[in-house]
Write an enzyme that holds these catalytic residues in place. Structure first.
Site, short mmCIF file in Angstrom:
data_model
loop_
_atom_site.label_atom_id
_atom_site.label_comp_id
_atom_site.label_asym_id
_atom_site.label_seq_id
_atom_site.Cartn_x
_atom_site.Cartn_y
_atom_site.Cartn_z
N LYS A 269 4.24 -4.43 -10.47
CA LYS A 269 5.44 -4.47 -9.62
C LYS A 269 6.50 -5.41 -10.22
CE LYS A 269 3.69 -1.70 -8.32
NZ LYS A 269 2.26 -1.63 -8.26
N VAL B 183 -0.87 7.82 -10.37
CA VAL B 183 -0.06 6.68 -9.92
C VAL B 183 0.17 5.69 -11.06
CG1 VAL B 183 0.03 4.74 -8.31
CG2 VAL B 183 -0.94 6.93 -7.56
N ILE B 184 -0.90 5.29 -11.74
CA ILE B 184 -0.81 4.25 -12.78
C ILE B 184 -0.01 4.77 -13.98
CG2 ILE B 184 -2.15 2.86 -14.40
CD1 ILE B 184 -4.39 2.81 -12.22
N ARG C 133 -10.14 5.39 -12.62
CA ARG C 133 -10.97 4.19 -12.65
C ARG C 133 -12.36 4.53 -12.12
NH1 ARG C 133 -8.12 -0.44 -13.36
NH2 ARG C 133 -9.71 -1.70 -12.33
N HIS D 80 20.96 1.10 13.29
CA HIS D 80 21.90 1.84 12.44
C HIS D 80 22.83 0.86 11.73
CE1 HIS D 80 24.62 5.03 11.15
NE2 HIS D 80 25.62 4.25 11.52
#
Length: 479
Positions: A62, A195-196, A283, A455
């Protein structure tokens, strides 16, 4: 910890990743005497708590995704805001230094949490023996036997390797290695469009690498709702990720000047030459040296520790949580299992709702979902309705220059219960929390419809998608 102090415990947790460390802390919060053993070592040989997630997975990825996205936005998006950035440059060493600092602060944070909770932290190897005994091998190689009323196995997972292309740590790396590059590879091959693979491919693509992603499956992001998968594929292609589906890697030629990947697809035998290869094919559970003789703990055919819904192994007072057991290999799923076990051992009521586990892919646009996909609901035979709302129609998303993607809500026709929520777009990973909470309470789309959303916010897109399920959306034509 002086060896004389190490003896008998109420609970010994083996593994201090996102499943193990919360388990140890929760058990200690419940007044139990707890020890947590972890053997993770970083490349420099130092021990660190936090497992793959904090040291080589979720957190460092991240950090690099954030750095690379900021550079990409400055390069490609700022001009739309009237901001001209000249002489734009990036420094990989600084990015890596920042990432390392974040990781260190996180892992040291666990040491502090253990101390505050009164957990005995032991760095080294833990091995379960028969009769709830644990052999602890310290950093200096000395061994000691510990005794516990309960043992929790939280040993995690490790990257799978390709038989035809073993890791060498330089040109052929796993996901951890791909987070440690000191320079941007000119050509990067990623094997696996999961994903990875997509996250790591995005990091280096944004910084200038030519990225080729080889995925053996014909279907892109098969685990996601296919409307989301199609939208994602469109944006990744636009970003320059060269994703080749149905591409089965059959071999490789590794030389000093590059790696030639051989693969077969619908058109026959193909080859592509790259400078570095990231193998991200999945994995597998990590149980090396974890189980001694006669523990009674059973592994299934894929190597996962067998457990029931409460994460009990069925062998005495031995439990197992996280990536080493069935279910999605997600840090938050492991954390909730660890917390549940820490409570169950103390005689408290606890459970994990496996029907409401969110998933997030931290690409741009972000992808997040919870519950069933439309394909799964259709297969189940249950009558359903769908509401969808594009971020293009969201004032906040347009103001953010982030109009890509949509929110999609799937609900049962009979009782209006929300069965699945799928989001691709800005901050999808944050927006999904509302959907998880709703599903945790078995909410209906009407519940979301009648909930006031501020909003202008991105969350209004989810509100409008819920309204759309009954063709009552206000800010989008109800087709």
């Amino acid at each position: 910890v002086p060896m004389s102090e190490v003896a008998s415990y109420d609970v010994i947790v083996i593994g201090a990743g996102p499943a193990g460390y919360p388990c140890a802390i929760r058990a200690a919060q419940n007044g139990l005497k707890v020890a947590c053993i972890d053997e993770w070592k970083n490349y420099d040989g130092t021990y660190a708590f936090g497992g793959t997630c904090l040291n080589a997975g979720c957190i460092p990825s991240k950090a690099l995704l954030e750095s690379s996205e900021l550079y990409h936005r400055a390069h490609s998006e700022f001009s739309a805001h009237g901001i001209s950035a000249t002489g734009l440059a990036f420094d990989v060493a600084t990015m890596q230094k920042r990432k390392a600092g974040i990781v260190k602060a996180s892992t040291q944070g666990i040491t502090g949490l253990f101390k505050a909770a009164g957990v005995t932290a032991l760095q080294g190897h833990g091995k379960l023996l028969a009769g709830n005994r644990v052999e602890y091998t310290a950093a200096d190689g000395s061994k000691q036997e510990l005794v516990a009323k309960h043992v929790v196995l939280a040993s995690g997972s490790q990257p799978m390797a390709l038989k035809t292309l073993p890791f060498d740590g330089k040109q052929v790396v796993d996901s951890w290695g791909a987070l440690e590059f000191g320079a941007v590879p000119k050509r990067l091959g990623v094997i696996g469009a999961g994903v990875i693979g997509l996250e790591l491919g995005s990091v280096w693509r944004r910084l200038g690498a030519e990225v080729v992603v080889l995925e053996a499956m014909e279907q892109f992001l098969a685990m996601t709702d296919q409307a989301v998968a199609r939208e994602a594929q469109k944006h990744f292609k636009k970003q320059g990720l060269d994703i080749r589906l149905g591409a089965k890697v059959s071999g490789a030629d590794v030389r000093k000047d590059g790696v030639t990947l051989k693969y077969t697809d619908a058109r026959g035998e193909q080859a592509v030459t790259v400078d570095k290869v990231v193998v991200a094919i999945g994995r597998r559970p990590f149980t090396d040296g974890l189980l001694g003789e006669g523990t009674g703990v059973k592994l299934d055919e894929r190597g996962f520790i067998q457990v029931d819904d409460e994460c009990h192994t069925g062998a005495g007072n031995v439990w197992a949580v996280g990536d080493v057991v069935r279910g999605p290999m997600l840090a938050h799923k492991g954390k909730e299992e660890g917390v549940m076990v820490g409570d169950l051992i103390a005689g408290l009521h606890s459970e994990v709702n496996y029907q409401a586990v969110p998933s997030v892919i931290y690409t741009a646009p972000e992808i997040a979902w919870v519950g069933q996909t439309e394909e799964q609901v259709k297969t189940s035979g249950r009558d359903y309705k769908v509401g969808s709302f594009p971020f293009m129609a969201s004032g906040r998303a347009r103001a953010m220059e982030a109009p890509a993607g949509f929110c999609k809500v799937i609900a049962a026709k009979d009782d209006d219960e929300i069965l699945g929520v799928h989001i691709i777009g800005p901050m999808a990973g944050e927006l999904i929390a509302e959907a998880v909470l709703a599903m945790e309470y078995s909410a209906s789309t009407e519940d979301l419809q009648r909930t006031m959303h501020a909003h202008p916010t991105l969350s209004e897109a989810l509100h409008e998608a819920a309204l759309g399920a009954d063709k009552r959306a206000i800010d989008f034509p109800n087709r």
